[in-house]
Scaffold this active site. Structure first.
Site, PDB file in Angstrom:
ATOM      1  N   ASP A 104       0.716  -1.237  -0.179  1.00 59.15           N
ATOM      2  CA  ASP A 104      -0.191   0.114  -0.039  1.00 59.15           C
ATOM      3  C   ASP A 104       0.854   1.272   0.142  1.00 59.15           C
ATOM      4  O   ASP A 104       1.735   1.400  -0.848  1.00 59.15           O
ATOM      5  CB  ASP A 104      -0.905  -0.136   1.110  1.00 59.15           C
ATOM      6  CG  ASP A 104      -1.816   0.956   1.184  1.00 59.15           C
ATOM      7  OD1 ASP A 104      -3.188   0.779   0.447  1.00 59.15           O
ATOM      8  OD2 ASP A 104      -2.044   1.765   1.913  1.00 59.15           O
ATOM      9  N   HIS A 272      -7.246  -6.682   0.138  1.00 59.22           N
ATOM     10  CA  HIS A 272      -6.203  -5.805   0.060  1.00 59.22           C
ATOM     11  C   HIS A 272      -5.131  -6.004   1.024  1.00 59.22           C
ATOM     12  O   HIS A 272      -3.871  -5.836   0.818  1.00 59.22           O
ATOM     13  CB  HIS A 272      -7.062  -4.457   0.423  1.00 59.22           C
ATOM     14  CG  HIS A 272      -5.802  -3.279   0.455  1.00 59.22           C
ATOM     15  ND1 HIS A 272      -5.067  -3.016  -0.736  1.00 59.22           N
ATOM     16  CD2 HIS A 272      -5.372  -2.627   1.486  1.00 59.22           C
ATOM     17  CE1 HIS A 272      -4.435  -1.913  -0.210  1.00 59.22           C
ATOM     18  NE2 HIS A 272      -4.554  -1.613   1.037  1.00 59.22           N
TER      19      HIS A 272
END
Length: 292
Positions: A104, A272
């Site tokens: 991320d 994610h």
């Protein structure tokens, strides 16, 4: 979490960086994402420490690293500054060259690290991102709805700071809990650590500045690299979530192949938060990618 790891602080330009250091072997730097801390790696570090000298770092503005004051150019929270932090921490530990695994926001820092400090990065494994510039330039309605925080946090101060600062833990639980696996994906101890750190003074301002930097000064740096023909020269592997917005909205491999010399990667069957949802799969990928 992080049994046998040492908690260290490092003075770098404009910040103090906190990291956990442990294990034996070749150096491996781990960089976390938003709105998390180095604790996101807790399910993989015990095994990694058997093979690597692991450095799990809190980015400036996150975890127990310092929170630089906002500035008009957002340079104090630029990925260039965060990449310089990472290079400085590893240099202070005596690691002149090292591999990086990053998720991320940390993966965006790692991308900048490989461009600005090409001699220190040996291999790069990035989790669930496409290049920042490509994502902004390719924004669609679907992406904007899924990554709404990208466009909320870049609004001028103090609007997002006041909105999030009213209840930062609610914000964190909303961002993380609305993704594929929900909050059930997170160990209660890790979630408590994320909640503790986002409530620390200055956290919300730093988070907003991180995203403002990504939409301004970071894009200037990325455009300059593109114009000069600079790209990632070390081997790059990228994994993205089968049930995430990045893979749905972008051709991840094609975008990275335009930005790096040698690219491999694939979608993985989770959401994610790959390191917490599929730690065994991630360990296998790290061991395969770094087997040389």
């Amino acid at each position: 979490m992080f049994e046998g790891f040492e908690s260290r602080r490092f003075a770098v330009e404009g910040a103090e960086i906190h990291a956990r250091v442990g294990g034996q072997g070749a150096p491996l730097l781990l960089l976390h994402g938003h709105p998390q801390t180095h604790a996101m790696w807790h399910r993989v570090v015990p095994q990694l420490a058997q093979r690597f000298r692991v450095v799990a770092m809190d980015l400036r503005g996150y975890g127990d690293s310092s929170r630089p004051a906002p500035d008009d150019t957002h340079a104090m929270h630029a990925k260039r500054a965060m990449a310089r932090d990472a290079a400085g921490v590893m240099a202070q530990l005596g690691h002149a060259r090292f591999a990086v695994c990053a998720h991320d926001r940390g993966a965006r820092v790692a991308h900048r690290l490989a461009l600005d400090h090409p001699d220190v990065v040996s291999r790069l494994l990035l989790l669930d991102i496409a290049p920042t510039l490509a994502m902004y330039e390719g924004t669609t309605d679907a992406f904007a709805r899924a990554y709404w925080h990208w466009f909320t946090l870049i609004q001028p101060a103090p609007l997002p700071e006041r909105m999030i600062g009213h209840d930062p833990v609610f914000y964190l639980r909303s961002v993380m809990g609305r993704r594929h696996a929900g909050l059930a994906a997170f160990d209660p101890a890790a979630l408590a650590e994320y909640e503790r750190c986002i409530a620390l003074p200055g956290s919300v301002a730093s988070i907003c500045e991180d995203y403002r930097a990504s939409a301004t000064i970071d894009l200037d740096h990325d455009r300059a690299d593109r114009a000069a023909g600079r790209r990632v020269e070390v081997p790059l592997r990228v994994l993205w979530a089968e049930h995430g917005a990045v893979g749905r909205c972008f051709d991840v491999l094609a975008l990275w192949r335009a930005a790096a010399r040698e690219v491999s990667g694939r979608a993985v069957p989770c959401g994610h938060y790959i390191a917490e949802e599929l730690p065994e799969l991630l360990l296998a990928e790290i061991n395969d990618f770094l087997k040389d």
